[in-house]
Enzyme design. Sequence first.
Site, PDB file in Angstrom:
ATOM      1  N   TYR A 165       0.645  -1.120   0.011  1.00 29.55           N
ATOM      2  CA  TYR A 165      -0.026  -0.098  -0.120  1.00 29.55           C
ATOM      3  C   TYR A 165       0.779   1.406  -0.062  1.00 29.55           C
ATOM      4  O   TYR A 165       0.689   2.164  -0.458  1.00 29.55           O
ATOM      5  CB  TYR A 165      -1.042  -0.007   1.149  1.00 29.55           C
ATOM      6  CG  TYR A 165      -1.955  -1.077   0.799  1.00 29.55           C
ATOM      7  CD1 TYR A 165      -3.263  -0.502  -0.161  1.00 29.55           C
ATOM      8  CD2 TYR A 165      -2.059  -2.450   1.475  1.00 29.55           C
ATOM      9  CE1 TYR A 165      -4.180  -1.676  -0.361  1.00 29.55           C
ATOM     10  CE2 TYR A 165      -3.055  -3.318   1.197  1.00 29.55           C
ATOM     11  CZ  TYR A 165      -4.259  -2.932   0.031  1.00 29.55           C
ATOM     12  OH  TYR A 165      -4.911  -3.821  -0.220  1.00 29.55           O
TER      13      TYR A 165
ATOM     14  N   ARG B 263       1.416   1.875  -3.596  1.00 25.63           N
ATOM     15  CA  ARG B 263       0.143   2.216  -4.287  1.00 25.63           C
ATOM     16  C   ARG B 263       0.024   3.821  -3.966  1.00 25.63           C
ATOM     17  O   ARG B 263      -0.277   4.754  -4.915  1.00 25.63           O
ATOM     18  CB  ARG B 263      -1.087   1.839  -3.637  1.00 25.63           C
ATOM     19  CG  ARG B 263      -1.143   0.248  -3.776  1.00 25.63           C
ATOM     20  CD  ARG B 263      -1.714  -0.420  -5.008  1.00 25.63           C
ATOM     21  NE  ARG B 263      -0.709  -0.211  -6.164  1.00 25.63           N
ATOM     22  CZ  ARG B 263       0.292  -1.056  -6.200  1.00 25.63           C
ATOM     23  NH1 ARG B 263       0.787  -1.986  -5.162  1.00 25.63           N
ATOM     24  NH2 ARG B 263       1.054  -1.008  -7.394  1.00 25.63           N
TER      25      ARG B 263
ATOM     26  N   GLN C 284     -15.268   1.943  -5.885  1.00 28.46           N
ATOM     27  CA  GLN C 284     -14.434   1.050  -5.272  1.00 28.46           C
ATOM     28  C   GLN C 284     -12.969   1.367  -5.322  1.00 28.46           C
ATOM     29  O   GLN C 284     -12.156   0.526  -4.702  1.00 28.46           O
ATOM     30  CB  GLN C 284     -14.609  -0.431  -6.155  1.00 28.46           C
ATOM     31  CG  GLN C 284     -16.121  -0.940  -6.087  1.00 28.46           C
ATOM     32  CD  GLN C 284     -16.102  -1.919  -7.254  1.00 28.46           C
ATOM     33  OE1 GLN C 284     -15.884  -3.131  -7.006  1.00 28.46           O
ATOM     34  NE2 GLN C 284     -16.764  -1.598  -8.237  1.00 28.46           N
ATOM     35  N   ASN C 285     -12.594   2.466  -5.719  1.00 25.56           N
ATOM     36  CA  ASN C 285     -11.230   3.074  -5.954  1.00 25.56           C
ATOM     37  C   ASN C 285     -10.818   3.416  -4.608  1.00 25.56           C
ATOM     38  O   ASN C 285     -11.745   4.117  -3.993  1.00 25.56           O
ATOM     39  CB  ASN C 285     -11.020   3.832  -7.133  1.00 25.56           C
ATOM     40  CG  ASN C 285     -11.535   3.156  -8.282  1.00 25.56           C
ATOM     41  OD1 ASN C 285     -11.633   1.947  -8.518  1.00 25.56           O
ATOM     42  ND2 ASN C 285     -11.940   3.967  -9.402  1.00 25.56           N
TER      43      ASN C 285
ATOM     44  N   ASP D 299      -8.001   5.472  -4.627  1.00 28.21           N
ATOM     45  CA  ASP D 299      -7.383   6.625  -4.872  1.00 28.21           C
ATOM     46  C   ASP D 299      -8.322   7.898  -4.696  1.00 28.21           C
ATOM     47  O   ASP D 299      -9.509   7.618  -4.489  1.00 28.21           O
ATOM     48  CB  ASP D 299      -6.913   6.667  -6.381  1.00 28.21           C
ATOM     49  CG  ASP D 299      -7.984   6.461  -7.422  1.00 28.21           C
ATOM     50  OD1 ASP D 299      -9.029   7.117  -7.270  1.00 28.21           O
ATOM     51  OD2 ASP D 299      -8.131   5.357  -8.294  1.00 28.21           O
TER      52      ASP D 299
ATOM     53  N   HIS E 118     -14.135   0.920  -0.415  1.00 30.95           N
ATOM     54  CA  HIS E 118     -13.138   0.040  -0.118  1.00 30.95           C
ATOM     55  C   HIS E 118     -11.882   0.763   0.657  1.00 30.95           C
ATOM     56  O   HIS E 118     -10.862   0.332   0.549  1.00 30.95           O
ATOM     57  CB  HIS E 118     -12.677  -0.744  -1.400  1.00 30.95           C
ATOM     58  CG  HIS E 118     -13.422  -1.826  -1.918  1.00 30.95           C
ATOM     59  ND1 HIS E 118     -13.334  -2.289  -2.997  1.00 30.95           N
ATOM     60  CD2 HIS E 118     -14.675  -2.506  -1.315  1.00 30.95           C
ATOM     61  CE1 HIS E 118     -14.787  -3.225  -3.510  1.00 30.95           C
ATOM     62  NE2 HIS E 118     -15.315  -2.962  -2.211  1.00 30.95           N
TER      63      HIS E 118
HETATM   64  N1  APR Z   1     -11.789   2.560 -19.104  1.00 36.61           N
HETATM   65  C1  APR Z   1     -12.876   1.885 -18.506  1.00 36.61           C
HETATM   66  N2  APR Z   1     -12.923   0.656 -18.081  1.00 36.61           N
HETATM   67  C2  APR Z   1     -11.692   0.032 -18.101  1.00 36.61           C
HETATM   68  C3  APR Z   1     -10.475   0.716 -18.821  1.00 36.61           C
HETATM   69  C4  APR Z   1     -10.618   1.830 -19.213  1.00 36.61           C
HETATM   70  N3  APR Z   1      -9.883   2.571 -19.644  1.00 36.61           N
HETATM   71  N4  APR Z   1      -9.502  -0.328 -18.720  1.00 36.61           N
HETATM   72  C5  APR Z   1     -10.044  -1.370 -18.207  1.00 36.61           C
HETATM   73  N5  APR Z   1     -11.219  -1.181 -17.789  1.00 36.61           N
HETATM   74  C6  APR Z   1     -12.231  -2.072 -17.220  1.00 36.61           C
HETATM   75  C7  APR Z   1     -11.944  -3.724 -17.306  1.00 36.61           C
HETATM   76  O1  APR Z   1     -12.364  -4.046 -18.731  1.00 36.61           O
HETATM   77  C8  APR Z   1     -12.510  -4.308 -16.214  1.00 36.61           C
HETATM   78  O2  APR Z   1     -13.877  -4.659 -16.579  1.00 36.61           O
HETATM   79  O3  APR Z   1     -11.975  -1.973 -15.715  1.00 36.61           O
HETATM   80  C9  APR Z   1     -12.740  -3.323 -15.044  1.00 36.61           C
HETATM   81  C10 APR Z   1     -11.611  -3.550 -13.912  1.00 36.61           C
HETATM   82  O4  APR Z   1     -12.048  -4.696 -13.397  1.00 36.61           O
HETATM   83  P1  APR Z   1     -11.328  -4.997 -11.998  1.00 36.61           P
HETATM   84  O5  APR Z   1      -9.778  -4.967 -12.088  1.00 36.61           O
HETATM   85  O6  APR Z   1     -11.885  -6.213 -11.366  1.00 36.61           O
HETATM   86  O7  APR Z   1     -11.448  -3.820 -11.036  1.00 36.61           O
HETATM   87  P2  APR Z   1     -12.886  -3.583 -10.043  1.00 36.61           P
HETATM   88  O8  APR Z   1     -13.958  -4.013 -10.582  1.00 36.61           O
HETATM   89  O9  APR Z   1     -13.003  -2.062  -9.525  1.00 36.61           O
HETATM   90  O10 APR Z   1     -12.442  -4.492  -8.782  1.00 36.61           O
HETATM   91  C11 APR Z   1     -12.979  -4.412  -7.758  1.00 36.61           C
HETATM   92  O11 APR Z   1     -11.520  -5.933  -6.491  1.00 36.61           O
HETATM   93  O12 APR Z   1      -9.343  -6.548  -5.871  1.00 36.61           O
HETATM   94  C12 APR Z   1     -10.564  -5.861  -5.210  1.00 36.61           C
HETATM   95  O13 APR Z   1     -10.684  -4.117  -3.869  1.00 36.61           O
HETATM   96  C13 APR Z   1     -10.386  -4.260  -5.144  1.00 36.61           C
HETATM   97  O14 APR Z   1     -11.900  -2.441  -5.584  1.00 36.61           O
HETATM   98  C14 APR Z   1     -11.345  -3.731  -6.162  1.00 36.61           C
HETATM   99  C15 APR Z   1     -12.446  -4.531  -6.192  1.00 36.61           C
END
Ligand code: APR
Length: 226
Positions: free
Chosen positions: A54, A57, A87-88, A90, A105
């Site tokens: 972290y 990050r 969920q971000n 940042d 989160h």
């Molecule tokens: N613009 C929009 N979407 C995008 C882009 C972009 N430039 N690049 C990638 N993506 C999409 C991907 O296609 C995917 O569907 O963003 C999504 C990211 O998914 P994850 O990596 O699973 O992230 P997220 O859904 O936020 O994860 C949820 O999981 O690990 C935990 O706590 C962590 O908050 C996080 C949670």
Amino acid sequence: MKKKIVVLSGAGMSAESGISTFRDAGGLWENYDVMQVAHIDSWQTNRDLMLKFYNERRKQLASVEPHEGHKIIAELEADFEVVVVTQNVDNLHERAGSSNVIHLHGELTKACSSKDKECVVDIGYNEIHPGDQAADGSQLRPFIVWFGEAVPEIERAAFEVSQADILIIVGTSMQVYPAAGLIHYARRGIPIYLIDPAEVNVPARVEVIRKTAGAGLALLKEKLVP
Ligand code: APR
């Protein structure tokens, strides 16, 4: 009265600012074992690695900027009441000017006591080191909701979604619960848009905009703002 937009954002929202997503190819969970760095069960055995993960990050966050998509969401406040449920961890929505952001989160720029997550302090972009203490004397930890922990903001988020006139989902794979279940709190018949360049499993009533966050939000803004 202004209509209410609720934006549900995930890691893809921050991708164009240069922050890695979790589950895409090259995403964070390809390079790190999620159980080792983001599960509460590892805190006792793997504390130093978790702090380092972290700290990295947080350091990265200090070096990136909000992109056009974040700014568009902030600008929507001129015409709508906007609540961002993210969920971000940042702070890019806030730095772009969004004034009402719910962090499901947790937040990278905060730390809390390992004994009491309500004992929170702002740490900005500084590191947390082994031995750093919270006010109650316990080891300071990142103010992050790890796997295996409660999601205290979920009820407030569900309430906001239930009040939405328009729901925008952007950049989340919709795989992590309870966040992924928030869509089911939307009132029947309201427009729901999903912006993501990849395929995401959502109900048929959702209008899918298969674009990146910046481009998709620019398109949607033209549609929503007269
Ligand atoms: N613009 C929009 N979407 C995008 C882009 C972009 N430039 N690049 C990638 N993506 C999409 C991907 O296609 C995917 O569907 O963003 C999504 C990211 O998914 P994850 O990596 O699973 O992230 P997220 O859904 O936020 O994860 C949820 O999981 O690990 C935990 O706590 C962590 O908050 C996080 C949670």
